[in-house]
Design an enzyme around this catalytic site. Sequence first.
Site, PDB file in Angstrom:
ATOM      1  N   ARG A 215      57.143  32.190  33.642  1.00  0.00           N
ATOM      2  CA  ARG A 215      58.442  31.619  34.017  1.00  0.00           C
ATOM      3  C   ARG A 215      58.354  30.097  34.154  1.00  0.00           C
ATOM      4  NH1 ARG A 215      59.978  34.937  39.244  1.00  0.00           N
ATOM      5  NH2 ARG A 215      61.929  33.754  39.049  1.00  0.00           N
TER       6      ARG A 215
ATOM      7  N   ILE B 137      53.368  42.041  39.502  1.00  0.00           N
ATOM      8  CA  ILE B 137      54.386  41.414  38.672  1.00  0.00           C
ATOM      9  C   ILE B 137      55.624  41.250  39.558  1.00  0.00           C
ATOM     10  CG2 ILE B 137      53.558  42.135  36.407  1.00  0.00           C
ATOM     11  CD1 ILE B 137      55.417  44.474  36.441  1.00  0.00           C
ATOM     12  N   ASP B 138      56.452  40.274  39.232  1.00  0.00           N
ATOM     13  CA  ASP B 138      57.598  39.959  40.079  1.00  0.00           C
ATOM     14  C   ASP B 138      58.582  41.118  40.176  1.00  0.00           C
ATOM     15  OD1 ASP B 138      56.576  37.420  40.426  1.00  0.00           O
ATOM     16  OD2 ASP B 138      57.715  36.575  38.755  1.00  0.00           O
ATOM     17  N   LYS B 139      59.404  41.084  41.213  1.00  0.00           N
ATOM     18  CA  LYS B 139      60.412  42.123  41.446  1.00  0.00           C
ATOM     19  C   LYS B 139      61.267  42.370  40.208  1.00  0.00           C
ATOM     20  CE  LYS B 139      64.664  42.936  44.084  1.00  0.00           C
ATOM     21  NZ  LYS B 139      65.587  42.412  45.108  1.00  0.00           N
TER      22      LYS B 139
END
Length: 304
Positions: free
Chosen positions: A237, A136-138
Amino acid sequence: MKEIILECDTDEVRIDAWLSSSLEDYSRSYIQKLCQDGNIFVNGERARQNFKLKAGDNIVLNVPEPEMLNILAEDIPLDIVYEDEHIIVINKPKGMVVHPAAGNYTGTLVNALMKYCGDSLSDINGIIRPGIVHRIDKDTSGLLVVAKSNKAHEILSDKLKTHEIKREYIALAEGIIYENNGKIDAPIGRHHVDRKKMSVNLKNGREAITHFTVLERFHDATYLQLKLETGRTHQIRVHLSYINHPIMGDTVYGRKKQRFKTHGQVLHAIRLQFEHPITGEKLQFETEVPDYFQKLMEELRKTH
């Protein structure tokens, strides 16, 4: 050396553009470097980066093994939701990078796992991503599963490809979404100009499906539950931006000027469900809505 074999499905397209759209893990500049180094072949012949592909062309990429790096184990606290000898489920905080990469070789989830687990992590993905099955993204918080054994890693990776790992998210989106629920079905590929970004790509994108349910509406914002049917890079997103309701705090795919200081997109992986890769037991995990998320909703309720 890793070999990747593909067949082109489009006429008159540059090889570097087509490959970077087809392979999510490789940027256009990296594909061009492979061409320059003589590591890409079309129908048995070395190809230059501006080679024009035709439908049916056979493409072979010889991808060198990544350079070995000294990734340090670091004593970083982990929010462990579940653990046994085969897997570990982590609730990742907002702001933590999952695995080392250029510019982030310390402070990542992998650095923390190496300290906590020692040698008890799968090594299928090499030194950079030991145990990492999915990311998962930062600036996305929430649940992800890590493999401690190679067998568990292989089985979980297969389950991920066949969409047997169910992932649910919550997000705060810009604007008011009037439909109570819906489905976003739009293929995703590399952005045609900015290769660091993804976008809806109707011509060369890969299938991407996101389901959403509205949980609450505020003034110019909507609280959503989202379920992934596929797992493309930045899928939620990109999809919410595509329907003109980008995630609050997302300066890459959303508004450049934000109303609140969110330190990145307000997106949380709240539920994770899958069969245990070894025992077959059905597992389901759920986290609380994180503090940063709750505080922003309180602010939105005040303005509403």
